[in-house]
Each structure stands twice: as C-alpha cells, then as structure tokens.
Design an enzyme around this catalytic site. Structure first.
Site, PDB file in Angstrom:
ATOM      1  N   ASN B 204       2.660   3.472  -0.938  1.00 18.99           N
ATOM      2  CA  ASN B 204       3.828   2.769  -0.408  1.00 18.99           C
ATOM      3  C   ASN B 204       4.052   1.427  -1.095  1.00 18.99           C
ATOM      4  O   ASN B 204       4.803   0.594  -0.594  1.00 18.99           O
ATOM      5  CB  ASN B 204       3.670   2.543   1.105  1.00 18.99           C
ATOM      6  N   HIS B 206       2.124  -0.996  -1.165  1.00 12.49           N
ATOM      7  CA  HIS B 206       1.524  -2.081  -0.399  1.00 12.49           C
ATOM      8  C   HIS B 206       0.034  -2.115  -0.674  1.00 12.49           C
ATOM      9  O   HIS B 206      -0.565  -1.098  -1.035  1.00 12.49           O
ATOM     10  CB  HIS B 206       1.724  -1.860   1.111  1.00 12.49           C
ATOM     11  N   CYS B 241       0.018  -8.743   2.654  1.00 12.53           N
ATOM     12  CA  CYS B 241      -0.302  -9.431   1.408  1.00 12.53           C
ATOM     13  C   CYS B 241       0.539  -8.822   0.301  1.00 12.53           C
ATOM     14  O   CYS B 241       0.697  -7.615   0.215  1.00 12.53           O
ATOM     15  CB  CYS B 241      -1.781  -9.233   1.125  1.00 12.53           C
TER      16      CYS B 241
END
Lengths: 301, 301
Positions: B204, B206, B241
């Site tokens: 994704n 991330h 993050c």
C-alpha cells in the site's frame, strides 16, 4: 468447511510442504506461496525474499540428504572437526519475472564442486502452475577456518560426505569487470550511516548475506527503484560486517553519451559497500535493471 | 525419493497448506513452518516474523470468507465505496514461548466488532504438534477516510458484509498507563536517525505496521536484547510515518529502588517513536521482558 467461498483463492493446485529430493538424487525441490508481507510497494516479491527462500532450500537440501550438522549449512563432519564455516564468495542471480502475492513458486536446488576449496549452489525458481522459469541463481561458498579466518581445503571427511551428492551440472558464476572507459561515465549515489539492526543478525550471530543486498539497494536512486526492477545482480563478498560497523553504500549509475540514464531501456549499475571508518570494502556488485513489469512505469529523468 | 535420510526432519506431522475455516464458521486456521531466516541470533523466531504471520492469516481469513477486495485487508464493499482504509489503533501481544527454526505453528484467527467504528482481530498461535499455546494477540482496526484522514463509521454495506463473520469472543486489548512515580525512575535510551528503507514499504506504499516494532526494538539496550526476550508488548499507533521521515526511537527502562534493572527477573520498558523534526509521536508502547528461554543467560548489570 474448506476455502469454498472465494474461487480465486481455491485455485491453488500445487502442494506446499517440506520439500523432497527428486528421483535423480541430486535435486531438492520445495514449493512456497508468496505471502502478503513478502511483496514490495509494486506488488512483486522483493529480491530479499527470493534470496531468503534460496537460502532456505539450500539448508533443507542438506537436511534431506542427511548431512546437515547445524547452523545455516554446516555438515555433520564440519561440526565434528570444528571451526569450519562456509563463507559466500560470489553470487549471481537473474530474474526473468517477479512472482506476485499468492503465487506459488517451485524452487529446485542442487550443488556442485568448485575446485578443492569450494562448493557451488545452484537454483531455479519456476511458477509452480505453468513451470515458467522465473529466476536462476548460483553462488560459490568457500570453506574457512573461523579462528584463523583463512580459507581451508576440504578435509577428506567433508569431501567424502558431500561428494556423492554433487553434480557436474552447475550454473556459471561469471566474473564481471568494468572497463576503464565505463568508469569515466558514472554518477555516484551514496547512502551513509547504515548501521546493522539487531534484527539483521542471523542464528550464527552474523549479519546475514541477504541483508547486504538490502543495503546495496539503499543507495540506488529512487527514480530507478520506483520505475525499474532488478534483472540481474552479481555480488562479490570481501569481508564480514560486524554489529558495530557503520556502512556506506555506493551505487554508480552508468550514464550513456547523450547524458541519459539507461540504454535500450536497461540501466547498468555498479555497487560497493564500504566501512565508513577506513573505507575497506565489504562487498562489490553489479546490477542490470529493466522497466518494471508490474505497476506504472513513469519517465526516468 | 522422499525425505528419508534424516529422521528428525521427517518427524513433521502437521500439514502445511493454504489454511481453512474451522467448522464454527468464525475461525480461520493456517499452519506455518518457521524458516531458517526467520529466527534471530538466539535461534528463536523474531517477533517481527510472528507479527507478519498474524497479518498474513488475517488477510487470508478475509479471502476465505469471500469478502476480501484488495490490498492488505480491504473488503469488497470498501473497494466499491473507495477511500476507506483500515488503520491499526492498538495492538497487544503476549508470547509464552518462542518457537524455533523448523517448528510448525498453528495460527487461529477470528474477528469481532469494536463499537461502531472498529473491528478487533484476534489470534492464538500454538505448537502444531503439542497444541501448547505460544502466543495470544489482538488488535483494533479503525476505519479511516484516506482523503480526509478522519475516522469513519462503517457504511451499512461494509457492516452487513462483515457482521455475520464477527464473533463476540474477543481477546481484550488493555489500555496501559504509567503512574507518575514510575516516570521518575526510568532511564532513557535513544536511537536517532532511523530512516525508512525502500524495503520497509508494503504493497500500500506505507511503512508496514510491523516495521515500527523493529524500530522500537532498536532503542532497547543491547544488554536487554541479548539476555531477555519480549514477553508482552502493547502498542498505540498515533500517526503514519512517511518515506522521507527521520525517526527517533526511545526506550525508557524502569529501574527499581535498588538501582537495578529488572524486578523478579522481569524488565519493564516504555517506548516512543517520534519524528526527529517537530517531535510528534508516531507510536507509543510498553513492553515486559523476561530472561531468555533459549541460548545462554548472562548477568545483566
């Protein structure tokens, strides 16, 4: 109630399992399904995962033929003699197609002799459904005396326990050289301050060989990592990295005469991992990248 | 020729496979064998591997009940409505015994409702041969609108596709607080300059939740990591993050009145991940450590 509600998920014919020797007595085969966390942001399996799975089958091969003695590849006789370890000297891997999440891959591995001091591990990975070859790889392991840190000839006991399991059919590990002209047309990208994480240590208390590959990729420019995929990689391991080492990763990208990166859609890179203090080389490598087969391809400038 | 030459290796009764639903219709079960590269320097499986396997079963569960729509856990209705994602809010895990290399573990997972905006995932891991419970874990996922970054109630369509698969039997996710007195008797250990690696990104785009756990462990003093093992971990995720973030990892170790670390052989720690610029908190956590069950135990001073 088996998995009946999702046909795609059921469409998994190949068996997973603990692997087995093929009837030729030389080749060990094991299937793996690519897991959700083993793929990267482009949905394709990461090179680190593939290298980990190669390592896994190599050890399971030793177990299957009954010579595994401990650690990540020591034979029984090596354990008896003590202080003998394997060190990876060279590695070559070529990836034709990256499997994606949920794919089942079939890994074949076999070993051959490499002179009097080494052994050559060979692998192919193919799609377990279609038998299409996805990857070929080979590496050379040398025997080292862990105390003296010198290379060691195979003791007769080790030679004789391994000999009958070695085949002459090995994949070539080609030595690569860069010509002086190439050296003049490269752009250096550096990633400083790479420190081994605790989780980088393997069961032998060493930074695992596969982690070095991740560090090499750290200095590859984002524009390449985002848009290109690794087609081949050749590595030479020179010295071990310690837990307290701070490592500098260099990637030298070949630039062609027109100033563009990449030639015929391929990008050539040279790599080096060095200790920040002293600058001595841990590893040297070469890679070729091609446009990604999965995900979007964006322009690379 | 099957694996006949090594009895220990043959002694693997449980099946590996793609997992299946139990007859109650709520619990998904899948077996995994611990691989050579999934264990740490103490031969025990790493906590990151266990967390990855939990994530894997959680997604396979959605596939098995036919509601998986894409990514790492989107349902079919979430994909139709668009912009809805899951964010991990809290995670609690307790490990009674760490499996080691070659062990076959059996993971059971099931889901329950968590109010009107969340879902609770639950897991147990047991030894596939002895059925001894090795780990229990649960976590809370909240639904978020990816564009507005605000929490979202479940749309009716999502509620109705999930409802019949949710059970009331959920493991508790306990909120933890530190008393003011505790705050006065802690020692702060910091690891600066943690930068996401490319390989930390998941499908994704991330940084995967599990990577944060590795970063938290980076600031745990070596004397603890070497001699103790994680008995339990509670995490609260506060913000995401980004790839360009630089992260600071703090571990605050509880020190008892006699100045020693650890009480009754247990060590209590508090953790925080913060952005180096601005200091805002990405994650907060608490952990309890006990002397290692595998490998040597050395004195901790």
């Amino acid at each position: 109630m088996m998995l009946g509600q999702n046909k795609n998920y059921l469409d998994m014919i190949p068996d997973l399992g603990f692997g087995s020797m093929l009837s030729d007595g030389f080749v060990f085969r094991q299937n793996f399904q690519i897991r959700s966390y083993e793929v990267g942001s482009d949905q394709a399996v990461t090179i680190e995962t593939l290298m980990n799975l190669l390592q896994e089958t190599s050890i399971n091969h030793l177990k299957a033929i009954g010579v595994w003695g401990g650690g990540s590849g020591l034979t029984r006789e090596m354990c008896k003699i003590k202080n003998l370890i394997w060190v990876m000297s060279k590695l070559q891997v070529a990836v034709d197609r990256y499997p994606i999440w949920d794919d089942v891959i079939q890994i074949d591995t076999w070993k051959g002799a490499y002179g009097k001091i080494g052994i050559c591990s060979n692998w192919t990975i193919c799609d377990a459904k279609t038998s299409e070859i996805l990857l070929t790889a080979s590496c050379i392991w040398l025997m080292m005396n862990e105390e003296t840190r010198r290379l060691s000839k195979f003791p007769d006991e080790v030679r004789s326990e391994l000999d009958k399991h070695l085949t002459n059919v090995t994949l070539p590990v080609v030595a690569r050289k860069w010509s002086p002209r190439d050296e003049m047309s490269i752009v250096d990208h550096v990633r400083n301050g790479i420190m081994p994480r605790w989780s980088d240590l393997d069961m032998n208390q060493h930074v695992n060989n596969v982690k070095y590959i991740g560090w090499i990729l750290e200095s590859v420019p984002h524009s390449i990592v985002e848009n290109y995929e690794l087609a081949s990689l050749t590595l030479e391991y020179h010295q071990e990295c310690k837990m307290e080492s701070v490592v500098q990763s260099h990637t030298y990208v070949m630039v062609s005469n027109n100033g563009k990166i990449g030639d015929y859609d391929l990008v050539d890179c040279k790599h080096a991992l060095q200790l920040e203090t002293g600058g001595s080389e841990i590893m040297r490598g070469w890679s070729i990248w091609r446009p990604k087969q999965y995900g979007n391809r964006l322009g690379l400038e």
